[in-house]
Design a protein around this motif. Sequence first.
Motif, PDB file in Angstrom:
ATOM      1  N   LEU A 213      15.584  60.203  84.747  1.00 43.63           N
ATOM      2  CA  LEU A 213      16.686  60.078  85.525  1.00 43.63           C
ATOM      3  C   LEU A 213      16.271  59.840  87.111  1.00 43.63           C
ATOM      4  CD1 LEU A 213      19.503  62.491  83.775  1.00 43.63           C
ATOM      5  CD2 LEU A 213      19.672  59.947  84.186  1.00 43.63           C
ATOM      6  N   ARG A 219      18.920  55.320  86.407  1.00 42.10           N
ATOM      7  CA  ARG A 219      20.292  55.960  86.911  1.00 42.10           C
ATOM      8  C   ARG A 219      21.388  54.852  87.311  1.00 42.10           C
ATOM      9  NH1 ARG A 219      16.844  58.724  90.870  1.00 42.10           N
ATOM     10  NH2 ARG A 219      17.686  57.302  92.371  1.00 42.10           N
ATOM     11  N   VAL A 222      22.345  53.943  83.630  1.00 42.58           N
ATOM     12  CA  VAL A 222      23.256  54.984  82.971  1.00 42.58           C
ATOM     13  C   VAL A 222      24.896  55.003  83.552  1.00 42.58           C
ATOM     14  CG1 VAL A 222      23.779  57.491  83.027  1.00 42.58           C
ATOM     15  CG2 VAL A 222      21.378  56.544  82.256  1.00 42.58           C
ATOM     16  N   LEU A 223      24.945  54.884  84.828  1.00 42.25           N
ATOM     17  CA  LEU A 223      26.236  54.964  85.686  1.00 42.25           C
ATOM     18  C   LEU A 223      26.975  53.563  85.000  1.00 42.25           C
ATOM     19  CD1 LEU A 223      25.120  56.008  89.137  1.00 42.25           C
ATOM     20  CD2 LEU A 223      26.666  57.216  87.553  1.00 42.25           C
ATOM     21  N   ARG A 225      26.733  51.949  82.160  1.00 36.98           N
ATOM     22  CA  ARG A 225      27.066  51.985  80.876  1.00 36.98           C
ATOM     23  C   ARG A 225      28.358  53.020  80.636  1.00 36.98           C
ATOM     24  NH1 ARG A 225      24.365  49.875  76.805  1.00 36.98           N
ATOM     25  NH2 ARG A 225      24.796  51.645  75.410  1.00 36.98           N
ATOM     26  N   LEU A 226      28.184  54.065  81.428  1.00 39.32           N
ATOM     27  CA  LEU A 226      29.220  55.000  81.339  1.00 39.32           C
ATOM     28  C   LEU A 226      30.671  54.301  81.632  1.00 39.32           C
ATOM     29  CD1 LEU A 226      28.992  58.699  82.369  1.00 39.32           C
ATOM     30  CD2 LEU A 226      31.214  57.432  82.714  1.00 39.32           C
ATOM     31  N   SER A 229      31.480  51.189  79.000  1.00 37.87           N
ATOM     32  CA  SER A 229      31.809  51.528  77.556  1.00 37.87           C
ATOM     33  C   SER A 229      33.332  51.782  77.600  1.00 37.87           C
ATOM     34  CB  SER A 229      30.914  52.819  77.471  1.00 37.87           C
ATOM     35  OG  SER A 229      31.127  53.817  77.899  1.00 37.87           O
ATOM     36  N   LEU A 369      19.171  58.169  76.319  1.00 35.48           N
ATOM     37  CA  LEU A 369      19.914  58.172  77.624  1.00 35.48           C
ATOM     38  C   LEU A 369      20.928  57.022  77.506  1.00 35.48           C
ATOM     39  CD1 LEU A 369      17.530  59.140  80.473  1.00 35.48           C
ATOM     40  CD2 LEU A 369      19.730  60.354  79.789  1.00 35.48           C
ATOM     41  N   ARG A 370      20.408  55.966  77.041  1.00 32.00           N
ATOM     42  CA  ARG A 370      21.127  54.702  76.965  1.00 32.00           C
ATOM     43  C   ARG A 370      22.455  54.927  76.068  1.00 32.00           C
ATOM     44  NH1 ARG A 370      21.545  49.957  73.974  1.00 32.00           N
ATOM     45  NH2 ARG A 370      22.040  47.911  75.212  1.00 32.00           N
ATOM     46  N   SER A 373      25.050  57.789  77.625  1.00 27.92           N
ATOM     47  CA  SER A 373      25.833  57.015  78.639  1.00 27.92           C
ATOM     48  C   SER A 373      26.847  56.224  78.225  1.00 27.92           C
ATOM     49  CB  SER A 373      24.874  56.307  79.677  1.00 27.92           C
ATOM     50  OG  SER A 373      24.312  55.226  79.019  1.00 27.92           O
ATOM     51  N   TRP A 374      26.603  55.491  76.924  1.00 24.82           N
ATOM     52  CA  TRP A 374      27.727  54.848  76.313  1.00 24.82           C
ATOM     53  C   TRP A 374      28.812  55.818  75.821  1.00 24.82           C
ATOM     54  CZ3 TRP A 374      28.569  49.804  76.614  1.00 24.82           C
ATOM     55  CH2 TRP A 374      29.222  49.142  75.802  1.00 24.82           C
ATOM     56  N   VAL A 376      29.578  58.711  76.278  1.00 23.96           N
ATOM     57  CA  VAL A 376      30.591  59.501  77.165  1.00 23.96           C
ATOM     58  C   VAL A 376      31.708  58.794  77.449  1.00 23.96           C
ATOM     59  CG1 VAL A 376      31.122  60.442  79.240  1.00 23.96           C
ATOM     60  CG2 VAL A 376      28.947  61.009  78.122  1.00 23.96           C
TER      61      VAL A 376
END
Length: 431
Positions: A213, A219, A222-223, A225-226, A229, A369-370, A373-374, A376
Amino acid sequence: MSSGLGGSLGLLRDREFTALAGTAFARSQAYSTILIALALYAEQFGTTGFIEGMFGTAFAVVQLLIVLPLGRKVDTGNAKKYLLAGLAINVAVFVGFAFVQNSVHVILMRMIQGLGASLLWITGSTVVGEISPEDASGRWLGAYNQVAAFSSLAGDVVGGYLLYAYQTHVVYTVLSAVTVAAFLLVWHYLRENPGGRKDPEEATGTETLRALLDRPMIRSLVLFRLAFSVGKMAVIIFLPIFARKEFGINAFAIGWILAGGKLTKTIAQGYMGDLTDRIGAKHWFVAVGAILYGLGTALIPLALYFEGVVTPIEFGMFGESQVLGGAFFALFAAYGILGIADSIRLPASMALFVEEGERFDSVASSMSLRSISWKVGQVAGPALVGSIKDFVSTTAAFLTAAAFIVVATGVFVVTYYRTSHEDLTTPVGGD
């Protein structure tokens, strides 16, 4: 380097790739077929938008809980065993779905399906990234996803037809047979311990995740994909239900709507994987694909307009009359755009995560992590959009999903450029 569909088919000469592709085929076919079945269950049980959203949320909650410990296990243990376990769980899921009697049963089975799918997805994509040649990760991952896309298409067309023409017991028996075949391929052809060789003290722990991260690219991804999704999962869950409950489109025709997007995704994704390897600038492939996906999502509500404008087409098939109205063609076109969008975005996104994970000798941690992030967004998204569908309108629900996608893309681009200079100064850990 071979490109396109031919290059992807060429990888099937590698027996290990074939075994891994078999897991992707079984997983994606089951996922697509059950999505159509969910539309039938929604109609049968008279569900609200919130409950329909829970069909997606229940699937994602289990995956959110499992991805971190699973990433650690794949880093340190025998990934082959986890692939075999995922396939066995999927067979149990098909047996359970054959006997559901209400929406609560559907939600429970979706939770178990989430467990099996997570085992197959995280482990399979990680092993492909680990055993692929260093200069061809985009090609291998693109081809792996291309197989999954083709299987998803088969699930739409064949699964849709089986749901239309036969009882669900027949459908789930076919899915079980395909999954057992994938189990045998992995059992015979995949090497022992294909992924995990790290020391347990170092694998997928807090320090590894924090180090990942610290990477600007991680970073920003991750933001992105969150938020992305939330929008995409609304489309995946609600488009088949929208087609069935709003327009009465049968399961076979719903399968063809979904197949339009899967066909474009199947044809283009291998080529796009090669293109990302040759051109670079993978973040732009992610951004362009995402914006196109937002456009396709915003076009879905136009089905309400075209249903009364386009003259229906009627023809005979399987001994019965089939009628395709304006809603069918509008949804088919929108989903085709979504398939092209995913073809542009997916290989680049996966390759970026693999590259970042390789810096720390922990591809599985990066892929975890990938997935986190999805998940969530996938947990919150369907219930949120389903509630908007209940209290505002279906059009507002899909436009909200499109807005999440566009905002996510903008945040990704801004975050990437604001932090990209850190790549020049951030120390890289690992051996």
